[in-house]
Write a protein that holds these residues in place. Structure first.
Motif, PDB file in Angstrom:
ATOM      1  N   UNK A  52       0.988  -1.166  -0.092  1.00 29.13           N
ATOM      2  CA  UNK A  52      -0.140   0.145  -0.047  1.00 29.13           C
ATOM      3  C   UNK A  52       0.791   1.198   0.193  1.00 29.13           C
ATOM      4  N   UNK A  53       1.933   1.251   0.452  1.00 28.59           N
ATOM      5  CA  UNK A  53       3.124   2.278   0.474  1.00 28.59           C
ATOM      6  C   UNK A  53       4.057   2.352  -0.788  1.00 28.59           C
ATOM      7  N   UNK A  54       3.612   1.770  -1.595  1.00 28.32           N
ATOM      8  CA  UNK A  54       4.578   1.379  -3.114  1.00 28.32           C
ATOM      9  C   UNK A  54       5.853   0.946  -2.866  1.00 28.32           C
ATOM     10  N   UNK A  55       5.949   0.311  -1.648  1.00 28.28           N
ATOM     11  CA  UNK A  55       7.398  -0.611  -1.702  1.00 28.28           C
ATOM     12  C   UNK A  55       7.100  -1.896  -2.369  1.00 28.28           C
ATOM     13  N   UNK A  56       8.254  -2.102  -3.123  1.00 23.50           N
ATOM     14  CA  UNK A  56       8.101  -3.546  -3.809  1.00 23.50           C
ATOM     15  C   UNK A  56       8.347  -4.679  -2.813  1.00 23.50           C
ATOM     16  N   UNK A  57       7.465  -5.711  -3.148  1.00 28.15           N
ATOM     17  CA  UNK A  57       7.110  -6.561  -2.309  1.00 28.15           C
ATOM     18  C   UNK A  57       7.493  -7.981  -2.820  1.00 28.15           C
ATOM     19  N   UNK A  58       8.112  -8.167  -4.108  1.00 28.31           N
ATOM     20  CA  UNK A  58       8.319  -9.341  -4.725  1.00 28.31           C
ATOM     21  C   UNK A  58       9.781  -8.953  -5.454  1.00 28.31           C
ATOM     22  N   UNK A  59      10.290 -10.495  -5.386  1.00 25.18           N
ATOM     23  CA  UNK A  59      11.983 -10.577  -5.628  1.00 25.18           C
ATOM     24  C   UNK A  59      11.776 -10.976  -7.299  1.00 25.18           C
ATOM     25  N   UNK A  78       9.936  -2.767 -14.404  1.00 27.10           N
ATOM     26  CA  UNK A  78       9.508  -1.769 -13.411  1.00 27.10           C
ATOM     27  C   UNK A  78       9.536  -1.909 -11.682  1.00 27.10           C
ATOM     28  N   UNK A  79       9.445  -3.251 -11.387  1.00 29.77           N
ATOM     29  CA  UNK A  79       9.475  -3.186  -9.989  1.00 29.77           C
ATOM     30  C   UNK A  79      11.171  -3.635  -9.559  1.00 29.77           C
ATOM     31  N   UNK A  80      11.903  -3.407 -10.465  1.00 31.79           N
ATOM     32  CA  UNK A  80      13.432  -3.851  -9.988  1.00 31.79           C
ATOM     33  C   UNK A  80      13.498  -5.271  -9.740  1.00 31.79           C
ATOM     34  N   UNK A  81      12.821  -6.211 -10.171  1.00 33.87           N
ATOM     35  CA  UNK A  81      12.935  -7.401  -9.935  1.00 33.87           C
ATOM     36  C   UNK A  81      13.331  -8.489 -10.931  1.00 33.87           C
ATOM     37  N   UNK A  82      13.476  -9.711 -10.928  1.00 33.53           N
ATOM     38  CA  UNK A  82      13.976 -10.481 -11.935  1.00 33.53           C
ATOM     39  C   UNK A  82      13.035 -10.931 -12.615  1.00 33.53           C
ATOM     40  N   UNK A 121      12.145 -16.752  -2.308  1.00 38.12           N
ATOM     41  CA  UNK A 121      11.951 -15.653  -3.110  1.00 38.12           C
ATOM     42  C   UNK A 121      10.315 -15.259  -3.097  1.00 38.12           C
ATOM     43  N   UNK A 122      10.139 -14.038  -3.246  1.00 38.35           N
ATOM     44  CA  UNK A 122       8.456 -13.724  -3.216  1.00 38.35           C
ATOM     45  C   UNK A 122       8.357 -13.518  -4.688  1.00 38.35           C
ATOM     46  N   UNK A 123       7.216 -14.320  -5.379  1.00 38.66           N
ATOM     47  CA  UNK A 123       7.105 -14.304  -6.833  1.00 38.66           C
ATOM     48  C   UNK A 123       5.708 -13.702  -7.026  1.00 38.66           C
ATOM     49  N   UNK A 124       5.474 -12.789  -8.022  1.00 42.09           N
ATOM     50  CA  UNK A 124       4.362 -12.374  -8.643  1.00 42.09           C
ATOM     51  C   UNK A 124       4.391 -12.983  -9.974  1.00 42.09           C
ATOM     52  N   UNK A 125       3.115 -13.677 -10.231  1.00 45.38           N
ATOM     53  CA  UNK A 125       3.046 -14.474 -11.462  1.00 45.38           C
ATOM     54  C   UNK A 125       2.057 -13.458 -12.242  1.00 45.38           C
ATOM     55  N   UNK A 126       2.592 -13.409 -13.611  1.00 42.05           N
ATOM     56  CA  UNK A 126       1.797 -12.671 -14.656  1.00 42.05           C
ATOM     57  C   UNK A 126       1.243 -13.517 -15.768  1.00 42.05           C
ATOM     58  N   UNK A 127       0.301 -13.435 -16.198  1.00 43.08           N
ATOM     59  CA  UNK A 127      -0.264 -13.835 -17.591  1.00 43.08           C
ATOM     60  C   UNK A 127      -1.213 -12.897 -18.338  1.00 43.08           C
ATOM     61  N   UNK A 128      -1.651 -13.348 -19.558  1.00 42.29           N
ATOM     62  CA  UNK A 128      -2.309 -12.334 -20.502  1.00 42.29           C
ATOM     63  C   UNK A 128      -3.847 -12.611 -20.108  1.00 42.29           C
ATOM     64  N   UNK A 129      -4.195 -13.876 -19.906  1.00 42.14           N
ATOM     65  CA  UNK A 129      -5.817 -14.480 -19.743  1.00 42.14           C
ATOM     66  C   UNK A 129      -5.727 -15.322 -18.594  1.00 42.14           C
ATOM     67  N   UNK A 147      10.605 -23.811  -3.874  1.00 45.82           N
ATOM     68  CA  UNK A 147      10.939 -23.304  -2.608  1.00 45.82           C
ATOM     69  C   UNK A 147      10.649 -21.819  -2.839  1.00 45.82           C
ATOM     70  N   UNK A 148       9.912 -21.132  -3.676  1.00 43.30           N
ATOM     71  CA  UNK A 148       9.618 -19.753  -3.615  1.00 43.30           C
ATOM     72  C   UNK A 148       8.271 -19.483  -3.057  1.00 43.30           C
ATOM     73  N   UNK A 149       7.835 -18.217  -2.764  1.00 48.05           N
ATOM     74  CA  UNK A 149       6.521 -17.923  -2.085  1.00 48.05           C
ATOM     75  C   UNK A 149       5.915 -17.416  -3.183  1.00 48.05           C
ATOM     76  N   UNK A 150       4.674 -17.751  -3.341  1.00 52.20           N
ATOM     77  CA  UNK A 150       3.641 -16.905  -4.409  1.00 52.20           C
ATOM     78  C   UNK A 150       3.040 -15.858  -3.717  1.00 52.20           C
ATOM     79  N   UNK A 151       3.445 -14.654  -4.075  1.00 50.94           N
ATOM     80  CA  UNK A 151       2.815 -13.303  -3.629  1.00 50.94           C
ATOM     81  C   UNK A 151       1.421 -12.971  -4.090  1.00 50.94           C
ATOM     82  N   UNK A 152       1.186 -13.587  -5.387  1.00 50.73           N
ATOM     83  CA  UNK A 152       0.053 -13.504  -6.047  1.00 50.73           C
ATOM     84  C   UNK A 152       0.454 -13.493  -7.689  1.00 50.73           C
ATOM     85  N   UNK A 153      -0.972 -13.566  -8.226  1.00 52.41           N
ATOM     86  CA  UNK A 153      -1.124 -13.658  -9.481  1.00 52.41           C
ATOM     87  C   UNK A 153      -1.860 -12.323 -10.191  1.00 52.41           C
ATOM     88  N   UNK A 154      -1.385 -11.865 -11.307  1.00 55.42           N
ATOM     89  CA  UNK A 154      -2.113 -10.828 -11.960  1.00 55.42           C
ATOM     90  C   UNK A 154      -2.162 -11.144 -13.369  1.00 55.42           C
TER      91      UNK A 154
END
Length: 179
Positions: A52-59, A78-82, A121-129, A147-154
């Motif tokens: 909520x503060x704009x801090x990146x929470x994914x690796x 954009x997130x400075x992530x891998x 590692x905290x991971x954001x998963x991205x897909x189109x549909x 061994x990574x943690x899913x932070x969310x899917x967008x």
């Protein structure tokens, strides 16, 4: 500046009977060709990798082949992530983990490199549909297997008439537009 809703409405077109009769394909190529609109979409997807503060929470940001790559790579920047690609079986050169899942007619398999993530590692998963949810569900299993943690899917588009959201009910799933 156009609103995100306007960008999505203008940039996603329906192609009837593609790739087969009865299917209405959501074509995002007009959106991708629109620098301003594409930039807005990348920023909107990247927001799911911040608190909520704009801090990146994914690796790491995962992109699922193939259109997920197009969206996930700039989100990672954009997130400075891998960025980590999850590919169809047989497309990655090093040792992989694989997960199979059911399609409407048959089965498919996706893979990720075994060394794609560091433990925790905290991971954001991205897909189109998001459609039936099978591909995303298999991807989430791969991420966790590494061994990574899913932070969310967008996703860019959620097809509400298919069971993807129900299938992923225990997961954090965000969509920019639902049709």
């Amino acid at each position: 500046m156009r609103s995100l809703d306007e960008v999505l409405k203008d940039g996603i077109r329906d192609i009837s009977d593609y790739p087969q009769a009865g299917v209405v394909f959501k074509d995002i190529t007009p959106l991708l060709a629109d620098h301003g609109g594409f930039s807005q979409v990348v920023e909107a997807l990247a927001a799911f990798g911040r608190d909520a503060d704009g801090t990146v929470v994914v690796d790491k940001v995962v992109g699922i082949e193939a259109r997920g790559f197009i969206l996930a790579a700039p989100v990672a920047l954009a997130l400075g992530a891998g960025f980590v690609p999850v590919r169809k079986k047989g497309k990655l050169p090093a040792a992989t983990y694989e997960e199979s899942y059911e399609l409407e007619y048959g089965e498919a398999t996706i893979e990720v490199h075994q060394d794609a993530f560091e433990p925790g590692d905290r991971v954001l998963v991205i897909d189109d549909v998001l459609a039936t949810g099978g591909t995303v569900e298999a991807c989430l299993r791969l991420v966790r297997r590494c061994g990574a943690e899913v932070a969310g899917t967008a996703v860019l588009i959620e097809l509400s008439f298919l069971p993807g959201r129900d299938r992923l009910a225990a997961e954090r799933v965000e969509a920019l537009v639902t049709v």
